[in-house]
Design an enzyme around this catalytic site. Structure first.
Site, PDB file in Angstrom:
ATOM      1  N   GLU B  59       0.833  -1.218   0.000  1.00 37.62           N
ATOM      2  CA  GLU B  59       0.000   0.000   0.000  1.00 37.62           C
ATOM      3  C   GLU B  59       0.864   1.263   0.000  1.00 37.62           C
ATOM      4  OE1 GLU B  59      -4.178  -0.883   1.913  1.00 37.62           O
ATOM      5  OE2 GLU B  59      -2.656  -1.260   3.431  1.00 37.62           O
ATOM      6  N   HIS B  60       1.812   1.261  -0.902  1.00 34.38           N
ATOM      7  CA  HIS B  60       2.620   2.455  -1.112  1.00 34.38           C
ATOM      8  C   HIS B  60       3.252   2.380  -2.505  1.00 34.38           C
ATOM      9  CE1 HIS B  60       5.569  -0.385   0.870  1.00 34.38           C
ATOM     10  NE2 HIS B  60       6.230  -0.059  -0.218  1.00 34.38           N
ATOM     11  N   ALA B  61       3.837   3.499  -2.903  1.00 38.37           N
ATOM     12  CA  ALA B  61       4.603   3.546  -4.150  1.00 38.37           C
ATOM     13  C   ALA B  61       5.983   4.108  -3.809  1.00 38.37           C
ATOM     14  CB  ALA B  61       3.902   4.425  -5.175  1.00 38.37           C
TER      15      ALA B  61
END
Lengths: 143, 143
Positions: B59-61
């Protein structure tokens, strides 16, 4: 986070390297970084799995290649030898790895049924860099 | 040896990369090398295990970091998103990995109980390179 660091072996520059382990309700995480825990920047990795429990793998040395062996599931024993002394390392958790410098004879054995072994290598595959004969190995290390 | 290669995704430059698998009576071996199967030379790896089956991770980039996700035991689903489209990759064997370039929102879910996930990263850890908020991510990709 568990204590991490490098435990020096009595055998040449072989090292047992402890990696940081971050426990989390969403699962455990182990990490290793170049220069902090990895003595080299990997250019290749390989993974072995479904290894029969009585198998013996490895049985070679490398002229220049450095390797780091980690057991990510199950357990196995890594045996290292410099031509004079021999040491066994039991790898039974993902938060540690054995660093194997060049000119060390390495053998992996005692794989548990579920063993998953990860090896990071300092360079791409080059068959000419392998020493596969034990007598040749002893000659290389001056024994 | 199984067929290997890079299967292009429709989503940006995300790739499913198939690694060579060498079956052997002494166990299976999968390998990957920089430039042939790895689009970058890793400077960090991390491993997750004992992840509860209903967990959602990631749940991140990343602004610049490249990553390769491999499932070495069990299975999990990797979901990638570029702000327009979304794709799911089921990873259920060690002979394939998902390459995730920068500016891709990544989520891992559906971990099997025995799942061991290996992630190779193109650089060492740098919190300032993470985009952890989805609205920020959309702004970064111009959506």
């Amino acid at each position: 986070m568990k204590e991490t660091g490098i435990v020096k072996s009595s055998l040449g520059s072989v090292r047992l390297i402890n990696f940081p382990l971050i426990p989390d309700p969403r699962g455990n995480l182990v990490f290793a970084e170049y220069d902090r825990h990895l003595p080299f920047a990997p250019k290749r990795f390989f993974v072995t799995y479904d290894v029969p429990e009585n198998s013996v793998r490895g049985e070679h040395a490398h002229k220049k290649l450095e390797q780091l062996i980690v057991c990510l599931k199950g357990s196995l024993t890594v045996t290292v030898e410099d031509g004079c002394a021999k040491e066994d390392y039991l790898l039974d958790s993902p938060d540690k790895g054995v660093y194997i410098p060049p000119l060390i004879w390495g053998v992996q054995s005692g794989h548990s049924k579920d063993c998953v072994m990860l090896v990071l290598a300092s360079d791409v595959y080059d068959e000419s860099g392998y020493i596969r004969n034990y007598a040749d190995f002893l000659a290389h290390v001056g024994k």
